[in-house]
Scaffold this motif. Structure first.
Motif, mmCIF file in Angstrom:
data_model
loop_
_atom_site.group_PDB
_atom_site.id
_atom_site.type_symbol
_atom_site.label_atom_id
_atom_site.label_comp_id
_atom_site.label_asym_id
_atom_site.label_seq_id
_atom_site.Cartn_x
_atom_site.Cartn_y
_atom_site.Cartn_z
ATOM 1 N N HIS A 1 -2.709 7.241 5.675
ATOM 2 C CA HIS A 1 -3.350 8.416 6.297
ATOM 3 C C HIS A 1 -2.897 8.611 7.749
ATOM 4 N N ASN A 2 -2.117 7.663 8.268
ATOM 5 C CA ASN A 2 -1.525 7.823 9.596
ATOM 6 C C ASN A 2 -0.232 7.007 9.655
ATOM 7 N N ILE A 3 0.457 7.043 10.776
ATOM 8 C CA ILE A 3 1.758 6.380 10.891
ATOM 9 C C ILE A 3 1.625 4.866 10.735
ATOM 10 N N SER A 4 0.544 4.305 11.269
ATOM 11 C CA SER A 4 0.336 2.860 11.173
ATOM 12 C C SER A 4 0.155 2.423 9.722
ATOM 13 N N SER A 5 -0.676 3.139 8.973
ATOM 14 C CA SER A 5 -0.876 2.765 7.568
ATOM 15 C C SER A 5 0.370 3.044 6.734
ATOM 16 N N PHE A 6 1.181 4.021 7.152
ATOM 17 C CA PHE A 6 2.443 4.290 6.445
ATOM 18 C C PHE A 6 3.413 3.119 6.635
ATOM 19 N N ILE A 7 3.495 2.611 7.869
ATOM 20 C CA ILE A 7 4.344 1.443 8.133
ATOM 21 C C ILE A 7 3.840 0.235 7.354
ATOM 22 N N ASN A 8 2.512 0.051 7.323
ATOM 23 C CA ASN A 8 1.925 -1.041 6.541
ATOM 24 C C ASN A 8 2.239 -0.892 5.058
ATOM 25 N N SER A 9 2.254 0.361 4.576
ATOM 26 C CA SER A 9 2.536 0.580 3.155
ATOM 27 C C SER A 9 3.980 0.220 2.814
ATOM 28 N N ILE A 10 4.913 0.447 3.746
ATOM 29 C CA ILE A 10 6.309 0.046 3.522
ATOM 30 C C ILE A 10 6.390 -1.484 3.424
ATOM 31 N N GLU A 11 5.729 -2.158 4.364
ATOM 32 C CA GLU A 11 5.707 -3.622 4.362
ATOM 33 C C GLU A 11 5.094 -4.148 3.068
ATOM 34 N N ASN A 12 3.970 -3.569 2.646
ATOM 35 C CA ASN A 12 3.299 -4.032 1.429
ATOM 36 C C ASN A 12 4.136 -3.768 0.186
ATOM 37 N N ALA A 13 4.843 -2.636 0.144
ATOM 38 C CA ALA A 13 5.712 -2.333 -0.998
ATOM 39 C C ALA A 13 6.843 -3.356 -1.092
ATOM 40 N N ILE A 14 7.404 -3.743 0.063
ATOM 41 C CA ILE A 14 8.464 -4.757 0.077
ATOM 42 C C ILE A 14 7.917 -6.104 -0.403
ATOM 43 N N CYS A 15 6.727 -6.484 0.096
ATOM 44 C CA CYS A 15 6.110 -7.755 -0.316
ATOM 45 C C CYS A 15 5.787 -7.760 -1.808
ATOM 46 N N LEU A 16 5.284 -6.641 -2.326
ATOM 47 C CA LEU A 16 4.966 -6.542 -3.745
ATOM 48 C C LEU A 16 6.236 -6.656 -4.588
#
Length: 196
Positions: free
Chosen positions: A87-102
């Protein structure tokens, strides 16, 4: 970790188990006072988790996990927010990190048996993995705000990454070692066939 370690002598495991039980009874009352519950049971723990979840149900990063089964709560704690949660740039960056970890977890676990990898791991890696698992199990039921989830997860998720890197490295080493052994066997056969 010492109790479930296969390399440790059984008598030491018994001693550590008894010390753990003794230590648990010493701190039991203090834990109940700290958690503000009268008795340690499923009903009180669920109520404590629900209270914590309600207290954290603010902001746009709140996720209602009250109806989630526990494995889904654990998945949410470990791998969300994903792109659809951003919902914001910070959570978007977190989502990239989480997608890589997954993706990393899925790829490595499809190639390597994690139980076999755990057995081969040195004690330091085992301790890291168990710390990560215990923290994840504890926090997954109590947190419901992505901002806080990310902060709490980052403290121990690096231990899980160490474990993934270790078991994958062992897997690659095993493949290279078997290739090298096949190469040596082929060379020996070639030398045996060559006339003097």
């Amino acid at each position: 970790m010492l109790i479930i370690d296969g390399k440790l002598h059984f008598s030491y495991k018994v001693i550590f188990s008894l010390l753990s039980i003794f230590g648990f009874f010493i701190i039991y009352e203090q834990v109940l006072i700290f958690l503000q519950i009268e008795e340690f049971n499923n009903e009180n723990i669920d109520e404590l988790f629900n209270t914590t979840t309600t207290n954290l149900s603010y902001g746009r990063s709140f996720v209602d996990m009250s109806g989630y089964p526990y494995p889904l709560k654990l998945f949410t704690f470990l791998y969300r927010p994903l792109f659809f949660d951003a919902h914001n740039i910070s959570s978007f960056i977190n989502s990239i990190e989480n997608a890589i970890c997954l993706a990393l977890t899925i790829v490595i676990f499809t190639k390597v048996n994690p139980l076999k990898g755990y057995k081969q791991a040195p004690n330091a890696v085992k301790i890291m993995l168990l710390t990560f698992l215990l923290a994840s199990i504890a926090f997954a039921g109590a947190l419901s705000n992505f901002g806080i989830i990310v902060r709490m997860k980052n403290m121990t998720f690096v231990y899980f990454l160490f474990f993934l890197v270790f078991i994958y490295d062992r897997h690659i080493y095993g493949i290279r070692l078997s290739k090298y052994k096949r190469y040596l066997a082929q060379r020996q056969k070639a030398h045996a066939k060559t006339p003097e």
